[in-house]
Design a protein around this motif. Structure first.
Motif, PDB file in Angstrom:
ATOM      1  N   MET A 102      -2.101  -7.733 -14.316  1.00 49.90           N
ATOM      2  CA  MET A 102      -1.108  -6.905 -13.635  1.00 49.90           C
ATOM      3  C   MET A 102       0.282  -7.124 -14.222  1.00 49.90           C
ATOM      4  O   MET A 102       1.093  -6.191 -14.277  1.00 49.90           O
TER       5      MET A 102
ATOM      6  N   ASP B 160       0.849  -1.188   0.000  1.00 51.22           N
ATOM      7  CA  ASP B 160       0.000   0.000   0.000  1.00 51.22           C
ATOM      8  C   ASP B 160       0.882   1.235   0.000  1.00 51.22           C
ATOM      9  O   ASP B 160       2.111   1.147   0.176  1.00 51.22           O
TER      10      ASP B 160
ATOM     11  N   LEU C  20      -0.255  -6.339  -5.235  1.00 45.83           N
ATOM     12  CA  LEU C  20      -1.580  -5.798  -5.500  1.00 45.83           C
ATOM     13  C   LEU C  20      -2.657  -6.878  -5.404  1.00 45.83           C
ATOM     14  O   LEU C  20      -2.467  -8.007  -5.864  1.00 45.83           O
TER      15      LEU C  20
ATOM     16  N   LEU D 199       5.716  -4.409  -5.907  1.00 47.81           N
ATOM     17  CA  LEU D 199       4.395  -3.843  -5.656  1.00 47.81           C
ATOM     18  C   LEU D 199       3.390  -4.983  -5.612  1.00 47.81           C
ATOM     19  O   LEU D 199       3.140  -5.651  -6.618  1.00 47.81           O
TER      20      LEU D 199
ATOM     21  N   ALA E  54      -5.808  -4.581  -6.993  1.00 49.54           N
ATOM     22  CA  ALA E  54      -5.102  -4.842  -8.257  1.00 49.54           C
ATOM     23  C   ALA E  54      -5.792  -4.073  -9.371  1.00 49.54           C
ATOM     24  O   ALA E  54      -6.611  -4.612 -10.130  1.00 49.54           O
TER      25      ALA E  54
ATOM     26  N   SER F 215      -4.016   1.823  -8.830  1.00 46.41           N
ATOM     27  CA  SER F 215      -3.132   1.477  -7.721  1.00 46.41           C
ATOM     28  C   SER F 215      -1.683   1.355  -8.180  1.00 46.41           C
ATOM     29  O   SER F 215      -0.762   1.887  -7.542  1.00 46.41           O
ATOM     30  N   MET F 216      -1.478   0.634  -9.274  1.00 48.40           N
ATOM     31  CA  MET F 216      -0.105   0.452  -9.735  1.00 48.40           C
ATOM     32  C   MET F 216       0.515   1.782 -10.142  1.00 48.40           C
ATOM     33  O   MET F 216       1.691   2.047  -9.826  1.00 48.40           O
TER      34      MET F 216
ATOM     35  N   ALA G  17       5.962  -5.974 -10.089  1.00 50.44           N
ATOM     36  CA  ALA G  17       4.605  -5.963  -9.548  1.00 50.44           C
ATOM     37  C   ALA G  17       3.926  -7.297  -9.807  1.00 50.44           C
ATOM     38  O   ALA G  17       4.286  -8.027 -10.737  1.00 50.44           O
TER      39      ALA G  17
ATOM     40  N   GLY H  55      -0.225  -9.229  -9.289  1.00 48.62           N
ATOM     41  CA  GLY H  55      -1.606  -9.265  -8.821  1.00 48.62           C
ATOM     42  C   GLY H  55      -1.953 -10.681  -8.423  1.00 48.62           C
ATOM     43  O   GLY H  55      -1.395 -11.640  -8.964  1.00 48.62           O
TER      44      GLY H  55
ATOM     45  N   ALA I  45      -3.507  -2.677  -1.224  1.00 45.62           N
ATOM     46  CA  ALA I  45      -3.928  -1.951  -2.418  1.00 45.62           C
ATOM     47  C   ALA I  45      -4.585  -2.901  -3.405  1.00 45.62           C
ATOM     48  O   ALA I  45      -4.104  -4.021  -3.614  1.00 45.62           O
TER      49      ALA I  45
END
Length: 291
Positions: free
Chosen positions: A229, A165, A191, A189, A199, A203-204, A219, A221, A197
């Motif tokens: 993601m 987050d 997600l 990151l 996905a 957010s990204m 990142a 998801g 946070a």
């Protein structure tokens, strides 16, 4: 020339997923074999947890970590090894005494990283996060984060900063400003993990814009958002992570038969978006790791 994109594979995780899929590796041999198969499919980095071989429960047993790492290294594979330090941060207040953990799950920093200090992987995950995590709390205090970061840096291991987050990114930036992490820092990151946070594109993008200048980032998801993601991370200039830790399915109702199919799809996404799949040597150069 196309940009090389690092694919990391989170091989098994610590979630209660072994009851949901027979393809989640459990024993050290299964974990090592699946990590190597993921590498052959295109993963330059393998992110590793270990599990109790008989129950599938998450474990911090250093003998299990040692066996997994030695099995991978004994093959001569150049894959970048990334060991977790996340096990040992779960807190569920007891109904009778909220100061007591209802389920054993908290550990001191050394106990969370002793396998890293002994085995010296290329990377270890470092959670910069205190948050609600499913039904329990996931607790990483600033002092504990600093203790782990300082010790693994002295051991020559690069931390992968796991942020779930925007507040976690703010703390990571603060610690980076104090000189805690060797440049360039590497962020993951995370997600779609309840309750971090979501996905989403927004957010990204928001998390990317909070990264310190010059940082490397990847990142992922969870669940059905794994591949969307992954594609978005490539488009926004990042690296990608896939694997059975984060998602068990190739499509709705269709289990992934191991990590390799997930990595193969991620590699196809990377190439179809005009990038190339990074080799371990390219990953080491991008992340500032020793050759």
């Amino acid at each position: 020339m196309s940009r090389p994109v690092i694919i990391s594979c989170a091989v098994t995780g610590s979630g209660d997923t072994t009851k949901l899929s027979p393809y989640v590796p459990v024993t050290p041999k299964q974990i090592a074999d699946d990590a190597l198969a993921a590498h052959e499919a295109g993963a330059a980095v393998v992110h590793l947890h270990v599990r109790h071989p008989d129950t599938g429960a998450p474990s911090r047993d250093i003998t299990l970590y040692r066996e997994v790492v030695e099995r991978i290294r004994d093959t001569g594979s150049s894959v970048v090894i990334n060991l977790t330090t996340g096990i040992g941060a779960r807190f569920s207040p007891d109904d009778e005494d909220p100061n007591r953990n209802a389920v054993p799950g908290m550990a001191l920093p050394y106990d969370r990283m002793n396998h890293v200090l002994e085995l010296k992987p290329d990377i270890c995950s470092l959670d910069v996060a205190t948050m609600n995590f499913g039904k329990h709390a996931f607790v990483n205090t600033p002092d504990h984060i600093e203790q782990i970061a300082t010790a693994v840096r002295a051991a020559g291991v690069k931390p992968e900063l796991e942020v779930f987050d925007l507040g976690h990114l703010a703390l990571a930036r603060h610690l980076h400003g104090k000189g805690l992490f060797e440049a360039p820092p590497f962020f993951q990151l995370c997600l779609g993990v309840p309750w971090g946070a979501p996905a989403t594109v927004e957010s990204m993008q928001a998390m990317k814009y909070m990264l310190p200048p010059g940082a490397n980032w990847s990142a992922f998801g969870v669940g059905s958002q794994q591949f969307p993601m992954a594609a978005l991370a490539v488009i926004l200039g990042g690296q990608v992570r896939v694997g059975l830790e984060d998602n068990l399915y190739m499509a709705k109702g269709v289990l992934a038969e191991g990590n390799a199919p997930l990595v193969e799809r991620a590699a196809r996404i990377v190439r179809e978006l005009g990038a190339s799949v990074a080799t371990p040597a390219e990953a080491r150069k991008i992340l500032g790791l020793a050759p």
